[in-house]
Write an enzyme that holds these catalytic residues in place. Structure first.
Site, short mmCIF file in Angstrom:
data_model
loop_
_atom_site.label_atom_id
_atom_site.label_comp_id
_atom_site.label_asym_id
_atom_site.label_seq_id
_atom_site.Cartn_x
_atom_site.Cartn_y
_atom_site.Cartn_z
N LYS A 96 6.27 -4.00 -4.47
CA LYS A 96 7.71 -3.70 -4.45
C LYS A 96 8.28 -3.86 -3.05
O LYS A 96 9.37 -4.39 -2.86
CB LYS A 96 7.92 -2.26 -4.94
CG LYS A 96 9.38 -1.82 -4.96
CD LYS A 96 10.15 -2.55 -6.04
CE LYS A 96 11.62 -2.16 -6.07
NZ LYS A 96 12.41 -3.16 -6.82
N GLU A 103 8.58 -13.83 -12.16
CA GLU A 103 7.90 -12.62 -11.69
C GLU A 103 7.24 -11.84 -12.81
O GLU A 103 6.15 -11.32 -12.64
CB GLU A 103 8.93 -11.66 -11.07
CG GLU A 103 9.32 -11.95 -9.66
CD GLU A 103 10.18 -10.81 -9.10
OE1 GLU A 103 11.29 -10.62 -9.60
OE2 GLU A 103 9.71 -10.12 -8.19
N ASN A 126 -1.62 1.65 5.89
CA ASN A 126 -0.72 0.63 5.37
C ASN A 126 -0.35 -0.26 6.56
O ASN A 126 0.02 0.25 7.61
CB ASN A 126 0.53 1.31 4.78
CG ASN A 126 1.55 0.31 4.26
OD1 ASN A 126 1.27 -0.88 4.18
ND2 ASN A 126 2.72 0.80 3.88
N GLY A 127 -0.47 -1.58 6.37
CA GLY A 127 -0.14 -2.50 7.46
C GLY A 127 -1.30 -3.46 7.70
O GLY A 127 -2.21 -3.56 6.89
N HIS A 174 18.09 -36.54 -9.88
CA HIS A 174 17.44 -37.01 -8.66
C HIS A 174 15.95 -36.70 -8.65
O HIS A 174 15.32 -36.71 -7.60
CB HIS A 174 18.14 -36.42 -7.44
CG HIS A 174 19.58 -36.82 -7.37
ND1 HIS A 174 19.97 -38.06 -6.94
CD2 HIS A 174 20.71 -36.17 -7.73
CE1 HIS A 174 21.30 -38.16 -7.02
NE2 HIS A 174 21.76 -37.01 -7.50
N GLU A 197 18.34 -16.52 -9.14
CA GLU A 197 17.87 -15.17 -9.41
C GLU A 197 17.29 -15.06 -10.82
O GLU A 197 16.25 -14.43 -11.03
CB GLU A 197 19.03 -14.17 -9.20
CG GLU A 197 18.78 -12.76 -9.68
CD GLU A 197 17.58 -12.07 -9.03
OE1 GLU A 197 17.00 -12.61 -8.10
OE2 GLU A 197 17.22 -10.97 -9.52
N TRP A 218 -3.07 -2.60 -1.58
CA TRP A 218 -2.68 -3.95 -1.95
C TRP A 218 -3.43 -4.84 -0.97
O TRP A 218 -3.11 -4.88 0.22
CB TRP A 218 -1.16 -4.12 -1.82
CG TRP A 218 -0.62 -5.36 -2.42
CD1 TRP A 218 -0.24 -5.55 -3.72
CD2 TRP A 218 -0.37 -6.61 -1.76
NE1 TRP A 218 0.22 -6.83 -3.90
CE2 TRP A 218 0.16 -7.50 -2.73
CE3 TRP A 218 -0.54 -7.07 -0.45
CZ2 TRP A 218 0.51 -8.81 -2.42
CZ3 TRP A 218 -0.19 -8.38 -0.15
CH2 TRP A 218 0.33 -9.23 -1.13
N CYS A 246 0.82 -1.22 0.00
CA CYS A 246 0.00 0.00 0.00
C CYS A 246 0.85 1.26 0.00
O CYS A 246 1.90 1.32 0.62
CB CYS A 246 -0.87 0.03 1.25
SG CYS A 246 -1.87 -1.43 1.43
N LYS A 284 13.45 -13.92 -11.60
CA LYS A 284 13.18 -12.76 -12.46
C LYS A 284 12.18 -13.14 -13.53
O LYS A 284 11.21 -12.45 -13.77
CB LYS A 284 14.49 -12.30 -13.09
CG LYS A 284 14.65 -10.85 -13.32
CD LYS A 284 15.05 -10.04 -12.12
CE LYS A 284 14.21 -10.20 -10.91
NZ LYS A 284 14.75 -9.76 -9.69
N ARG A 332 5.00 0.40 -6.03
CA ARG A 332 4.97 -0.43 -4.82
C ARG A 332 4.03 -1.62 -4.98
O ARG A 332 4.10 -2.57 -4.21
CB ARG A 332 4.53 0.41 -3.62
CG ARG A 332 5.50 1.51 -3.27
CD ARG A 332 4.91 2.46 -2.26
NE ARG A 332 4.72 1.85 -0.97
CZ ARG A 332 5.61 1.86 0.02
NH1 ARG A 332 6.76 2.44 -0.17
NH2 ARG A 332 5.35 1.29 1.17
O1 M6R Z 1 13.20 -4.65 -0.37
P1 M6R Z 1 13.79 -6.02 -0.22
O2 M6R Z 1 15.09 -6.14 -0.92
O3 M6R Z 1 13.87 -6.49 1.20
O4 M6R Z 1 12.77 -6.98 -0.97
C1 M6R Z 1 12.96 -8.36 -0.97
C2 M6R Z 1 12.09 -9.02 -2.00
O5 M6R Z 1 10.74 -8.76 -1.76
C3 M6R Z 1 12.43 -8.57 -3.42
O6 M6R Z 1 13.76 -8.79 -3.72
C4 M6R Z 1 11.56 -9.31 -4.46
O7 M6R Z 1 11.89 -10.66 -4.49
C5 M6R Z 1 11.71 -8.65 -5.81
N1 M6R Z 1 10.43 -8.46 -6.41
C6 M6R Z 1 12.56 -9.41 -6.74
O8 M6R Z 1 12.59 -8.92 -8.02
#
Ligand code: M6R
Length: 611
Positions: free
Chosen positions: A606, A488, A100-101, A504, A481, A76, A2, A485, A27
């Site tokens: 985000k 996502e 937010n929260g 395995h 990673e 969100w 949020c 990526k 965000r």
């Molecule tokens: O703000 P942070 O680095 O703590 O966030 C961690 C993850 O939420 C963040 O890296 C997330 O996996 C990204 N969307 C990856 O692209």
């Protein structure tokens, strides 16, 4: 997650709120709304499910409240589906709030308020918070807020307007971040500074359990005992250009291109006389010598940067490293204490699980080191030692430049530790550091070299339903990673496996045409990874290999490789800085080909500020 914006000043509040919410879009959100004190003193709300453009359309086609004070929100969903009704702001009888929260005891509070004659129309915990504030409101807003704070369990950042106190906004936070901005004859609240950069760079960081009262001409701060106090004014060092697309079609590709500069800004001040120097961060050789074990705790991409760190630290410094997912670490009763170092990596510095892991580590006696991008964030402020990464604002949900600078800090740290532990000589450390200092050019070179290949290979990935990434050692850490990526931002199911694990179990999933992306940059492991690629090719996979420009393959092996993406070579240990680039670009261009808005992928936020 949020986003909150609030404004009191002389401009059209609706416009300021919508512009702030637009800057907070990154965000992640599923609905949005604003509430404005109109000239007649009434509070008018406009809300819309879905993208911000729906709210903008409503404001232009139906009604735009006119006033100079208001609060706005991108939601969100946590409690209740995304809908106009569940969107914020929410009203109690005489109170309007954005939140937010998560209010954890909202069910109990709702029952209490229902018994006291309150009615509820939405499925949100925020409506409960609004009514609880109303319940406590007896004409003294500050008292009402502290009464509220003493009842509520959970996390919150709140923007609050009381019907009878015109053109004034109150704000309070516990856990969830909130800043207070000040300009000339105007004041703001926002979830982060990007929302207000258009108007001012001056801001205050609201700390836990602090309350702010804002009007156009004054900002006052109170603690939870209602004692007024002064705060230090901060000046944002991010400018508006950094938070805009600057001619690129998407933030993600802009941020990929910003990586060389970001790495340079992060490492240059930390290399002195050819060696890593982290003394300004409180990290000295004497201190490093004392650590017996290291834990790296983080989430998502930040955790995968930690995985690379593990291979580096163990390989070079011979200190055992455990990498933990923060959400697991906090509940697994970790065996840590004095003599251990816990490294928390976070771009936002506000990830709820990572922040909690930090607090637990401190309470158990471990020393903590934060590696954080956002200045003044909660993790930055709570860490014993701190290394800021200098990526600038990262707007795209899919992290690229933040990951790259996290890697660069992992290198600085690993080299420094290895030297302090006597595991490498000063000459070796100088050689490695020199290689690191050259990585900004290396990354640029990698972007230039692979961009066309990635655009082409991405056309072969669009139709895939499932995809594998493979690697060994550092390449395995990198493949994790790469896989994250891709999933996502393309919504293609993708998994990463240590190549040796294939036989395995996972190999049973290989079928005709399934893409398998292997990374092989570590000389001694290349033959092994390549033979795993041959195995999947024999079972029908479409194979893509990422390797360095000097790797040559025999004729037979060539046949097993459908596409080869060659990246610039550097010292083997530094190859992740070069080889991650095609993984980022493959994900980006596949997303482009699928017509997905990769800057705001579905369901993702985000900054994950709730559990
Ligand atoms: O703000 P942070 O680095 O703590 O966030 C961690 C993850 O939420 C963040 O890296 C997330 O996996 C990204 N969307 C990856 O692209």
């Amino acid at each position: 997650m949020c986003g909150i914006v609030g404004y009191s000043g002389y401009r059209d509040a609706s416009d300021v709120l919508v512009s702030g919410l637009t800057r907070l879009e990154y965000r992640g959100y599923d609905s949005a709304g604003i509430a404005v004190f109109e000239k007649d003193g009434n509070v008018t709300q406009v809300k819309a499910k879905g993208e911000l453009k729906n709210l903008k359309n409503k404001l232009s086609d139906e009604y735009k409240p006119v006033g100079i004070t208001g609060i706005g929100h991108t939601r969100w969903a946590t409690h209740g589906e995304p809908s106009d009704l569940n969107s914020h702001p929410h009203r109690g009888r005489r109170v309007t709030i954005v939140h937010n929260g998560i209010i954890e005891n909202y069910a109990e509070l709702k029952a209490f308020l229902t018994d006291n004659g309150y009615e509820f129309f939405t499925a949100t915990d925020t409506e409960v918070a609004a009514n609880l504030l109303d319940y406590y409101y007896k004409g003294d807003p500050l008292r009402c807020i502290t009464d509220f704070m003493s009842e509520v369990v959970g996390s919150f950042a709140l923007g609050i307007m009381f019907d009878d106190i015109k053109d004034t906004i109150y704000a309070v936070r516990k856990e969830s971040p909130l800043i207070v901005g000040v300009g000339d004859n105007e004041a703001f609240i926002a979830s982060d500074v990007t929302a207000i950069l258009e108007y001012t760079k001056k801001y205050y960081l609201l700390e836990h359990n602090e309350i702010a009262k804002l009007t156009a001409n004054s900002v006052e701060f109170y603690n939870h005992r209602l004692k007024r106090f002064e705060k230090e004014l901060k000046i944002a060092d991010w400018d508006l250009n950094a938070a805009e697309k600057g001619g690129y079609p998407h933030y993600m590709i802009k941020e990929i291109h910003e990586q060389p500069t970001a790495v340079k800004t992060t490492i240059t001040p930390r290399i002195k006389n050819g060696l890593p120097d982290l003394s300004e961060c409180g990290i000295t050789a004497e201190k490093l010598q004392t650590y017996r074990r290291i834990f790296i705790v983080a989430c998502g991409t930040a955790m995968y940067a930690g995985m690379v760190g593990k291979y580096l630290i163990e390989g070079l410094a011979r200190v055992p490293v455990e990498v933990d997912v923060a959400s697991e670490f906090r509940y697994r009763n970790p065996i840590i204490g004095k003599g251990d170092l816990v490294i928390i990596i976070s771009q936002s510095g506000e990830t709820a699980d990572s922040l909690e892991a930090l607090k637990i580590s401190k309470s158990l006696g471990a020393e903590t080191l934060g590696i954080v991008n956002v200045k003044g964030s909660s993790i930055a402020r709570n860490s014993d030692m701190l290394i800021y990464t200098h990526a600038g604002p990262e707007i795209a949900v899919a992290s690229t430049k933040a990951y790259m600078v996290q890697l660069s800090v992992m290198y600085l740290f690993a080299f420094k530790l290895a030297l302090a532990k006597g595991a490498i000589s000063i000459e070796e450390c100088e050689r490695l550091t020199k290689g690191l200092a050259a990585t900004p050019e290396l990354i640029q070179n990698s972007i230039d070299t692979v961009i066309n290949d990635c655009q082409f290979v991405a056309t072969k990935l669009v139709a895939a339903d499932d995809l594998f990434y493979l690697g060994r050692g550092l390449d395995y850490a990198l493949s994790l990673e790469g896989s994250l990526k891709l999933k996502e931002i393309t919504y293609i199911h993708s998994e990463s496996y240590a190549s040796g694990e294939l036989k395995h179990g996972p190999i049973s999933l290989i079928c005709e045409g399934m893409p398998v992306i292997a990374i092989a940059t570590q000389k001694s492991l290349i033959p092994k990874t390549v033979s795993n690629v041959e195995e999947v090719k024999a079972r029908g996979a479409m194979t893509i290999l990422v390797c360095d420009e000097e790797t040559v393959f025999g004729e037979e092996t060539q046949k097993a490789l459908d596409y080869i993406i060659k990246v610039p070579k550097t010292d083997e240990v530094l190859m992740p800085m070069s080889a991650i680039v095609p993984l980022q670009l493959l994900a980006y261009y596949t997303s482009v080909n699928k017509g997905i808005d990769m800057d705001k992928p579905r369901n993702l936020a985000k900054s994950v500020t709730v559990e």
